[in-house]
Design a protein around this motif. Structure first.
Motif: not given
Length: 551
Positions: A318-320, A324-325, A344-346
């Motif tokens: 779920w972190r992936n 946020i992993h 990159d997403t953050q």
């Protein structure tokens, strides 16, 4: 004791298949040999040779599921099935103590329960069967959609059901994949730069994977890899920075078009588009590596590099999916190589605000980008200097405390945003004088030298660690490396490109761009599938290294 210890032949797997067929238990044990209060020069030399000049340093506490415990000796032991891992560890401790007593060496033994295997006739679990049916269903859907695409003669009839079905057509997707049509607003040189860095990153990752394998001449391998030219494989951290820079560039360039037309950014649409592009493939890979891959092979290291990782994914997938992993460290990260997607997403989540500020208040916006870049650079320098980080003896700390954190990688991302803004404002028709171009290329190659060639000395086995060197490399090499590619992108897009820019802008590279995400996601499962199946000691050679890059 095996022969060839001074050549680094310290990993002995034994015969796992014979052991399991005899209905016994196979354990891959870890032995760590350290010098214990001795000044003997000969013993120091022997210790160095058997550990292959300490090319990479590790501890028994390091997680070994993604980077090898290079300093440990791996010995396969076949014992009766009734023996517990604790029994094996105690027995080996007594043996190691008796052998090393009075020699100036100290041996520690570690036997992890997960590294002990027995033959089992149990069937596949229901979770694996269920996930297998999901993948089989997708294959059938793709086959059905492809047949329908070939047979459908009413192409003008549009409908939601038609579009959904044809989205799975191999024919339609192949046409899109291999299309060489160049979009009007495309930044063509990005495709060649992305391919170059992807290939170099693949070489670096593959080099790390082969360090798991036992070699009869591992000491010779370490000596070869200590040559200056091998910096091209050791600079793995550098090859990810252009992807972050180009992500910022493309985001700013795309959102800049919205700002010029509508004076606003449709943030929710951009976020939804990104998640729909990333999540299905990432989720599919997690399912495959967690429930399918563990049952596709076996080997001495299979429990570590495949099964152990699958258990991590079962607990922390779920972190992936929330991206946020990367905040939880390599030890507890599912699909460790996907930390880049989290970073990159953050960074992408804050990019609409940065782009809006730059377009609404250009001067203040560019100063904001510069401030963020400086703070990120200072933070990376400070952390590397204080904690004495480096990618050899402090590999995991370097990753956990710097490499996988967006705050430490933001400098090149804001560089990309600034470049995207510049390209959008200047357009494609900017004429530079020959003197300006000469000066620009001179500076660009100076940046290339500073980021790649000058630090090559740090890979030598004779190099003495200097934390100032390490901090400078960590803080500034990503910037200078990305500046080199930024200049290529700028000259190509504005019509000032030379042979390098033309080569990077070849339209055939668009195909590699469309494959880049899945290529990046799937390479590590393939690497470790091969690592887990290795059963015997090999002989290292340059030809083997080249072959391993291909297979």
């Amino acid at each position: 004791m095996p022969s060839g210890i001074l050549s680094g032949n310290i990993n002995q797997y034994g015969d796992i298949d014979e052991c399991l067929q005899a209905e016994a238990k196979y354990c891959l044990t870890y032995l760590n040999i350290k010098l214990s209060g001795t000044e003997s020069h000969v013993l120091h030399t022997v210790h160095t040779l058997m550990h292959s000049h300490h090319a990479f340093r590790s501890t028994p506490q390091d997680p070994g599921h993604r980077v090898p415990r290079y300093s440990s000796m791996h010995w396969g032991v076949c014992v009766p099935k009734s023996c517990a891992p604790e029994d094996v560890e105690n027995s080996l401790k007594k043996f190691a103590d008796s052998v090393t007593q009075g020699t100036g060496l100290k041996a520690t033994v570690q036997v992890n329960p997960e590294m002990c295997q027995v033959q089992t006739n149990e069937g596949l679990p229901y979770s694996t069967k269920f996930v297998g049916c999901l993948f089989l269903g997708l294959i059938c859907l793709a086959a059905m959609a492809t047949v329908y695409d070939f047979m459908d003669n009413k192409k003008d009839q549009k409908g939601l059901g038609n579009e959904i079905l044809l989205a799975f057509s191999l024919k339609k997707n192949s046409q899109k994949l291999f299309s060489l049509d160049v979009p009007a607003d495309d930044i063509s040189s990005i495709h060649g730069i992305r391919l170059f860095n992807a290939v170099m990153l693949y070489f670096s990752h593959k080099s790390m994977a082969i360090f798991y394998n036992p070699y009869m001449n591992r000491t010779a391998m370490a000596e070869a890899l200590g040559k200056p030219w091998t910096v091209i494989a050791r600079a793995a951290s550098l090859y990810t920075d252009p992807f972050i820079m180009m992500s910022g560039l493309l985001t700013a360039y795309s959102l800049g078009r919205q700002m010029q037309k509508h004076q606003k950014i449709d943030v929710m649409r951009e976020i939804a588009s990104r998640l729909l592009r990333l999540m299905p493939t990432l989720g599919g890979l997690i399912l495959f590596c967690t429930f399918i891959l563990p049952y596709m092979g076996s080997g001495p290291q299979w429990p570590l590099v495949i099964n152990h990782h699958a258990e991590i994914c079962k607990n922390h997938w779920w972190r992936n999916m929330l991206f946020i992993h990367n905040y939880f460290g390599f030890k507890n990260m599912c699909l460790t190589h996907t930390h880049h997607i989290g970073i990159d997403t953050q960074l992408f989540m804050v990019s609409p605000l940065l782009v809006y500020i730059v377009y609404r208040w250009p001067k203040q916006g560019l100063w904001t980008l510069l401030t963020i870049g400086l703070l990120s650079t200072v933070l990376r320098f400070y952390t590397s200097y204080i904690m004495q980080l480096n990618l050899v003896s402090q590999m995991f700390n370097t990753a956990d405390y710097s490499y996988i954190l967006p705050t430490h990688r933001a400098s090149v991302y804001v560089m990309g945003i600034a470049l995207g803004y510049l390209l959008r404002q200047l357009g494609r028709d900017v004429k530079l004088k020959s003197g300006h171009l000469t000066l620009g290329w001179f500076i660009a190659f100076a940046m290339l030298y500073q980021s790649m060639i000058q630090p090559s000395k740090m890979g030598s086995r004779f190099y003495v660690y200097d934390r100032m060197d390490a901090a400078n490399y960590a803080a500034f090499a990503p910037i200078t490396w990305c500046l080199f590619f930024s200049w290529i992108i700028f000259t190509s897009h504005t019509g000032n490109g030379g042979i390098i820019s033309k080569l990077a802008s070849w339209r055939g590279f668009q195909i590699s761009t469309r494959l880049a995400y899945t290529f990046y996601l799937t390479q590590f499962p393939v690497f470790f599938y091969n690592v887990g199946r290795v059963r015997h000691t090999d002989t290292y050679s340059l030809q083997l290294l080249v072959k391993s890059f291909i297979i």
